[in-house]
Design a protein around this motif. Structure first.
Motif, PDB file in Angstrom:
ATOM      1  N   ARG A 186      -4.014  -6.385   1.054  1.00  0.00           N
ATOM      2  CA  ARG A 186      -5.304  -5.805   0.682  1.00  0.00           C
ATOM      3  C   ARG A 186      -5.111  -4.689  -0.370  1.00  0.00           C
ATOM      4  NH1 ARG A 186      -8.048  -1.801   3.577  1.00  0.00           N
ATOM      5  NH2 ARG A 186     -10.216  -1.608   2.936  1.00  0.00           N
ATOM      6  N   GLU A 187      -4.075  -3.869  -0.194  1.00  0.00           N
ATOM      7  CA  GLU A 187      -3.815  -2.820  -1.189  1.00  0.00           C
ATOM      8  C   GLU A 187      -3.392  -3.426  -2.527  1.00  0.00           C
ATOM      9  OE1 GLU A 187      -2.895   1.033   1.667  1.00  0.00           O
ATOM     10  OE2 GLU A 187      -1.227   0.199   0.497  1.00  0.00           O
TER      11      GLU A 187
ATOM     12  N   VAL B 207       2.774   0.842  -2.119  1.00  0.00           N
ATOM     13  CA  VAL B 207       2.042   0.100  -1.088  1.00  0.00           C
ATOM     14  C   VAL B 207       2.887   0.153   0.173  1.00  0.00           C
ATOM     15  CG1 VAL B 207       1.479  -2.266  -0.364  1.00  0.00           C
ATOM     16  CG2 VAL B 207       0.700  -1.401  -2.585  1.00  0.00           C
ATOM     17  N   ILE B 208       2.285   0.564   1.287  1.00  0.00           N
ATOM     18  CA  ILE B 208       3.040   0.664   2.529  1.00  0.00           C
ATOM     19  C   ILE B 208       2.865  -0.619   3.325  1.00  0.00           C
ATOM     20  CG2 ILE B 208       3.283   1.917   4.704  1.00  0.00           C
ATOM     21  CD1 ILE B 208       2.716   4.440   3.209  1.00  0.00           C
TER      22      ILE B 208
ATOM     23  N   ALA C 169      -6.408  -4.720  -4.299  1.00  0.00           N
ATOM     24  CA  ALA C 169      -7.197  -3.607  -4.846  1.00  0.00           C
ATOM     25  C   ALA C 169      -6.572  -3.095  -6.145  1.00  0.00           C
ATOM     26  CB  ALA C 169      -7.303  -2.481  -3.823  1.00  0.00           C
ATOM     27  N   ILE C 170      -5.246  -2.986  -6.167  1.00  0.00           N
ATOM     28  CA  ILE C 170      -4.556  -2.493  -7.371  1.00  0.00           C
ATOM     29  C   ILE C 170      -4.771  -3.464  -8.539  1.00  0.00           C
ATOM     30  CG2 ILE C 170      -2.275  -2.036  -8.370  1.00  0.00           C
ATOM     31  CD1 ILE C 170      -1.494  -1.017  -5.469  1.00  0.00           C
TER      32      ILE C 170
END
Lengths: 197, 197
Positions: free
Chosen positions: B175-176, B165-166, B179-180
């Motif tokens: 948000r990432e 995740v960046i 989602a994961i």
């Protein structure tokens, strides 16, 4: 530029896959939806190039001979295939591509391209799938039973899929698909390149 | 009931991991955050049982002997470990558990429990990580260079992680992560049980 990825969506008839896909594509206009080639006849309302590329058996054989299909399969006496060019062009432009294909075709694509993500749309329960098939009012009771058995066969074949999205509500299923698309762009291969150049 | 999963979050100092984790936990109060045990001294403002379980070396050795730690590692002369009980109790109640541990510890947990999901929080670039470390104003230029080299070592070791995740913006990173978490609950093992049994 981020890389385009290919996502295969499979699921038994009656599960509501088209409704879920249409909702996903409406919300994400950057997604490229792959239109299959088929030798079956158009149904009323189906448009060439939109629902399918309608071609004859000779044309289908030519596409196979020229290696222009990423996968192909037979289903109830007709042939269906995925034109390779569309997939590759969109991925090269950084767009994600959605393939709506069944388990046999998915296996072919995954063997050629193991980085392809496979998602199975499943019903909340077998009873619910039966209710949905009966609710469509298009099939005889015998045909519904056949579809249910086929659905269970596909379900068992799909145990190697990456994800199972349960279509309990369309919104819930779309939310899960969106999450999978985001998560799959967080994979190390793509990300390590972005950071390290 | 859906199964609880364990998610390991790692990342180099200065990347903003704590900020991202706090934002994630504030939005998702159903997530269980694992508090590590450590032999290092509390810093001003740190509370026992909240930031760490502060224990001495003898107590740490006893926990190891009783197999009460899921993983443990040394970092700059101090020991850090993850109490197993908290993780198992929460997973048994269907709650996802977040472990904030570094790459060595993550490898230990993943070897014991391969279904654990490992996420690395990475900076958008190495230059940006250096700016963030300098911006904290807590480290000497030499210490910052040491932290950068350590970050690159961790980054290389993390190539087997499941996700990167960046942390470009906190919102984007959260948000990432969200989602994961959703995507990982769509895995076949969990879903096929829900439908078939």
């Amino acid at each position: 530029m981020r890389s385009g990825r290919t996502f295969i969506i499979s699921g038994p008839s009656g599960v509501g896959k088209s409704t879920v896909l249409n909702a996903l594509l409406a919300r994400h206009t950057d997604l490229a939806f792959s239109v299959s080639a088929t030798t079956r006849n158009p149904r009323p309302g189906e448009q060439n190039g939109v629902h399918y590329h309608f071609i004859n058996v000779d044309q289908f054989r030519e596409m196979i001979a020229r290696h222009e299909l990423l996968e192909y399969a037979e289903y109830v006496g007709n042939f269906y295939g995925t034109p390779k060019q569309f997939v590759d062009d969109n991925m090269a432009r950084g767009r994600d591509v959605i393939l709506d294909i069944e388990v046999q075709g998915a296996t072919q694509v995954h063997t050629l391209r193991p980085e392809t993500v496979r998602i199975f749309i499943a019903p909340p329960s077998w009873d619910e799938l039966e209710r949905r098939l009966a609710g469509r009012g298009t099939d005889s009771p015998e045909k519904i039973q056949k579809r249910l058995v086929r659905a269970k066969v596909e379900f068992q074949m799909a145990h190697t899929y990456d994800y199972f999205v349960i279509n309990d509500t369309v919104d819930g299923a779309v939310r899960e698909l969106e999450a999978i698309l985001i998560a799959e762009h967080c994979r190390p291969r793509e990300r390590m390149e972005m950071i390290d150049g």
